[in-house]
Design a protein around this motif. Structure first.
Motif, PDB file in Angstrom:
ATOM      1  N   GLY A 275       0.851  -1.042  -0.012  1.00 51.97           N
ATOM      2  CA  GLY A 275      -0.083  -0.003  -0.074  1.00 51.97           C
ATOM      3  C   GLY A 275       0.759   1.277  -0.014  1.00 51.97           C
ATOM      4  O   GLY A 275       0.382   2.349   0.386  1.00 51.97           O
ATOM      5  N   ARG A 277       2.247   2.647  -2.737  1.00 54.22           N
ATOM      6  CA  ARG A 277       1.720   3.633  -3.952  1.00 54.22           C
ATOM      7  C   ARG A 277       0.436   3.892  -4.017  1.00 54.22           C
ATOM      8  O   ARG A 277      -0.209   5.037  -4.075  1.00 54.22           O
ATOM      9  CB  ARG A 277       2.247   2.996  -5.351  1.00 54.22           C
ATOM     10  CG  ARG A 277       3.723   3.225  -5.557  1.00 54.22           C
ATOM     11  CD  ARG A 277       3.984   2.591  -6.938  1.00 54.22           C
ATOM     12  NE  ARG A 277       4.120   1.227  -7.062  1.00 54.22           N
ATOM     13  CZ  ARG A 277       3.249   0.653  -7.884  1.00 54.22           C
ATOM     14  NH1 ARG A 277       3.341   1.527  -9.063  1.00 54.22           N
ATOM     15  NH2 ARG A 277       2.941  -0.620  -8.086  1.00 54.22           N
ATOM     16  N   LEU A 278      -0.341   2.939  -3.603  1.00 52.91           N
ATOM     17  CA  LEU A 278      -1.966   3.066  -3.625  1.00 52.91           C
ATOM     18  C   LEU A 278      -2.621   2.821  -2.546  1.00 52.91           C
ATOM     19  O   LEU A 278      -3.843   2.753  -2.195  1.00 52.91           O
ATOM     20  CB  LEU A 278      -2.360   2.083  -4.805  1.00 52.91           C
ATOM     21  CG  LEU A 278      -1.795   1.830  -6.106  1.00 52.91           C
ATOM     22  CD1 LEU A 278      -2.389   0.651  -6.918  1.00 52.91           C
ATOM     23  CD2 LEU A 278      -2.249   3.387  -6.618  1.00 52.91           C
ATOM     24  N   ALA A 280      -3.562   4.846   0.177  1.00 53.16           N
ATOM     25  CA  ALA A 280      -4.701   5.488   0.618  1.00 53.16           C
ATOM     26  C   ALA A 280      -6.029   5.167   0.059  1.00 53.16           C
ATOM     27  O   ALA A 280      -7.172   5.174   0.535  1.00 53.16           O
ATOM     28  CB  ALA A 280      -4.386   7.024   0.090  1.00 53.16           C
ATOM     29  N   GLN A 281      -6.140   4.254  -1.117  1.00 53.42           N
ATOM     30  CA  GLN A 281      -7.346   3.983  -1.683  1.00 53.42           C
ATOM     31  C   GLN A 281      -7.668   2.434  -1.099  1.00 53.42           C
ATOM     32  O   GLN A 281      -8.915   1.973  -1.315  1.00 53.42           O
ATOM     33  CB  GLN A 281      -7.133   3.324  -3.144  1.00 53.42           C
ATOM     34  CG  GLN A 281      -6.858   4.704  -4.064  1.00 53.42           C
ATOM     35  CD  GLN A 281      -6.100   4.491  -5.344  1.00 53.42           C
ATOM     36  OE1 GLN A 281      -6.521   3.445  -5.937  1.00 53.42           O
ATOM     37  NE2 GLN A 281      -5.560   5.347  -6.006  1.00 53.42           N
ATOM     38  N   ILE A 282      -6.870   1.809  -0.179  1.00 50.30           N
ATOM     39  CA  ILE A 282      -7.256   0.451   0.266  1.00 50.30           C
ATOM     40  C   ILE A 282      -7.499   0.736   1.990  1.00 50.30           C
ATOM     41  O   ILE A 282      -6.827   1.400   2.722  1.00 50.30           O
ATOM     42  CB  ILE A 282      -6.213  -0.419   0.294  1.00 50.30           C
ATOM     43  CG1 ILE A 282      -5.936  -0.585  -1.146  1.00 50.30           C
ATOM     44  CG2 ILE A 282      -6.533  -1.625   0.895  1.00 50.30           C
ATOM     45  CD1 ILE A 282      -4.709  -1.462  -1.592  1.00 50.30           C
ATOM     46  N   ASP A 283      -8.743  -0.045   2.330  1.00 50.69           N
ATOM     47  CA  ASP A 283      -9.068   0.224   3.889  1.00 50.69           C
ATOM     48  C   ASP A 283      -8.477  -1.280   4.299  1.00 50.69           C
ATOM     49  O   ASP A 283      -8.722  -2.381   4.017  1.00 50.69           O
ATOM     50  CB  ASP A 283     -10.579   0.030   4.240  1.00 50.69           C
ATOM     51  CG  ASP A 283     -10.944  -0.308   5.406  1.00 50.69           C
ATOM     52  OD1 ASP A 283      -9.839  -0.703   6.155  1.00 50.69           O
ATOM     53  OD2 ASP A 283     -11.945   0.215   5.985  1.00 50.69           O
ATOM     54  N   TRP A 287      -9.527  -5.154   4.094  1.00 53.86           N
ATOM     55  CA  TRP A 287      -8.749  -6.154   3.098  1.00 53.86           C
ATOM     56  C   TRP A 287      -8.216  -7.424   3.987  1.00 53.86           C
ATOM     57  O   TRP A 287      -8.312  -8.334   3.585  1.00 53.86           O
ATOM     58  CB  TRP A 287      -7.444  -5.276   2.747  1.00 53.86           C
ATOM     59  CG  TRP A 287      -6.903  -5.822   1.182  1.00 53.86           C
ATOM     60  CD1 TRP A 287      -7.349  -5.467  -0.010  1.00 53.86           C
ATOM     61  CD2 TRP A 287      -6.074  -6.961   1.150  1.00 53.86           C
ATOM     62  NE1 TRP A 287      -6.810  -6.457  -0.960  1.00 53.86           N
ATOM     63  CE2 TRP A 287      -5.905  -7.369  -0.232  1.00 53.86           C
ATOM     64  CE3 TRP A 287      -5.455  -7.970   2.098  1.00 53.86           C
ATOM     65  CZ2 TRP A 287      -5.420  -8.421  -0.729  1.00 53.86           C
ATOM     66  CZ3 TRP A 287      -4.760  -8.881   1.554  1.00 53.86           C
ATOM     67  CH2 TRP A 287      -4.612  -8.970   0.010  1.00 53.86           C
TER      68      TRP A 287
END
Ligand SMILES: C[S@@+](CC[C@H](N)C(=O)[O-])C[C@H]1O[C@@H](n2cnc3c(N)ncnc32)[C@H](O)[C@@H]1O
Length: 351
Positions: A275, A277-278, A280-283, A287
């Motif tokens: 997480g 790079r991305l 902020a888009q993942i909870d 997950w």
């Protein structure tokens, strides 16, 4: 003393592997020290120099083996001149026998020079004093300069390419795990157990964990998934190139109970996205909960899941929501300056 380099947090495994490997080869070892001089990611040991060529190449937990030559402290002024003076004073057997050499420098802290300056200046001293030509690719002698704030350690690197880059890959991926960390995950996942019959990596990327698993347990049936077509194709290419038979599917790790319904795994190993790079888009809590529940659905009773989780707080919270999985081991590993938890969980007999 010879120094082995590994990831911070894996020193005990590297030391244990060294002892076991030496015993299996009948090579006597002297003292083995984890973190010599407090240095993380290092194991020091004594052995006869003539035994090193047989001992070192088979080690799976390490990156490099080094023979330290000298240590010194940089003055506030004239640091590069001091590095050159210390280099001029070096005299060790390989300088008399090598045909070519290179200097590799690394640096932590604030300095008025960079690593390339060290390579150029120290290299020029060796060229002048010993008449050795520089060769950047596969030199006979590789000198390592590690600069940590004002401390400098100069070593002969006994390994050429890092042993942790042991799997050639026609389809490399930037996020690939070091093979030594993959080995650590697999070893901890299956500690004190016979080889697993079936193993799954649900976030396979370029396939490092399966490439390593195939060498550790050639009889195991290997399965993999990845959420995306490109890494799944890369894993297929890399595994096929290594002659490894594995079923690789495009599937979300959170759905492995459906994707692999009916299958039972003794071991699941996973290097899910950190997480970075991305993120902020993942909870991540959600997950991990979904993934742990799905993993519990396809693990054999008592089967183990070993994974790296960068979001450690989210992972610990998620674990409380999945009573089917019990924590058996945790440690923190330094992976290029990121510090994920390496968690090992066991499938409990609860529903
Ligand atoms: C850190 S990389 C794994 C690297 C791999 N261990 C290697 O050595 O090449 C994480 C992988 O997880 C995959 N991934 C991301 N989200 C996923 C998901 N929801 N389910 C399965 N795989 C996922 C990514 O495509 C990526 O290949």
């Amino acid at each position: 003393m010879i120094h082995l380099t590994t990831n911070g947090g894996l020193e005990d495994l590297a030391a244990a592997e060294l002892r076991a490997h030496a015993a299996a080869l009948g090579i006597p070892l002297g003292e083995v020290v984890e973190k010599p001089d407090g240095r993380r990611g290092r194991v020091g040991f004594d052995a006869a120099p003539e035994d090193l060529p047989a001992l070192i190449p088979g080690l799976r937990a390490i990156h490099h083996a080094l023979r330290p030559l000298t240590r010194f402290t940089l003055p506030a002024e004239g640091a590069l001149a001091e590095i050159c003076a210390q280099t001029a004073a070096l005299d060790f057997p390989e300088l008399h026998t090598a045909g070519t050499f290179r200097v590799t420098a690394s640096r932590k802290g604030r300095h008025a020079f960079n690593s390339v300056d060290v390579q150029v200046e120290a290299g020029a001293v060796i060229v002048e004093r010993w008449g050795l030509p520089v060769r950047l690719k596969q030199p006979d002698l590789e000198l390592r300069y590690e600069i940590m704030d004002e401390r400098v350690e100069v070593s002969v690197q006994l390994t050429h390419a890092p042993l942790s880059r042991r799997h050639p890959r026609p389809a490399p991926l930037r996020t690939a795990l070091g093979a030594n960390v993959a080995w650590a995950l697999l070893t901890l996942a299956n500690r004190d157990r016979p080889p697993p019959a079936a193993l799954l990596d649900p976030c396979v990327g370029s396939g490092t964990l399966l490439l390593e698993a195939a060498q550790l347990w050639p009889e195991a049936r290997l399965f993999a998934g990845d959420g995306f077509e490109k890494p799944a194709a890369a894993a297929r290419a890399n595994l096929a190139d290594a002659g490894i038979d594995a079923l690789v599917t495009v599937a979300d790790a959170r759905d492995i109970d459906e994707t692999f319904a009916g299958q039972r795994f003794d071991v699941i190993v996973a290097n899910p996205p950190f997480g970075v790079r991305l993120g902020a888009q993942i909870d991540f809590r959600e997950w991990y909960i979904a993934f742990l529940r799905a993993a519990a659905g396809v693990l054999a009773p008592g089967g183990r899941l070993a994974l790296l989780a960068l979001k450690r707080t989210a992972f610990n919270r998620a674990l409380r929501e999945v009573p089917q999985m019990g924590l058996t081991h945790v440690r923190i590993v330094d992976i290029g300056g990121l510090f994920p938890g390496l968690f090992v969980l066991e499938r409990r007999p609860v529903e």
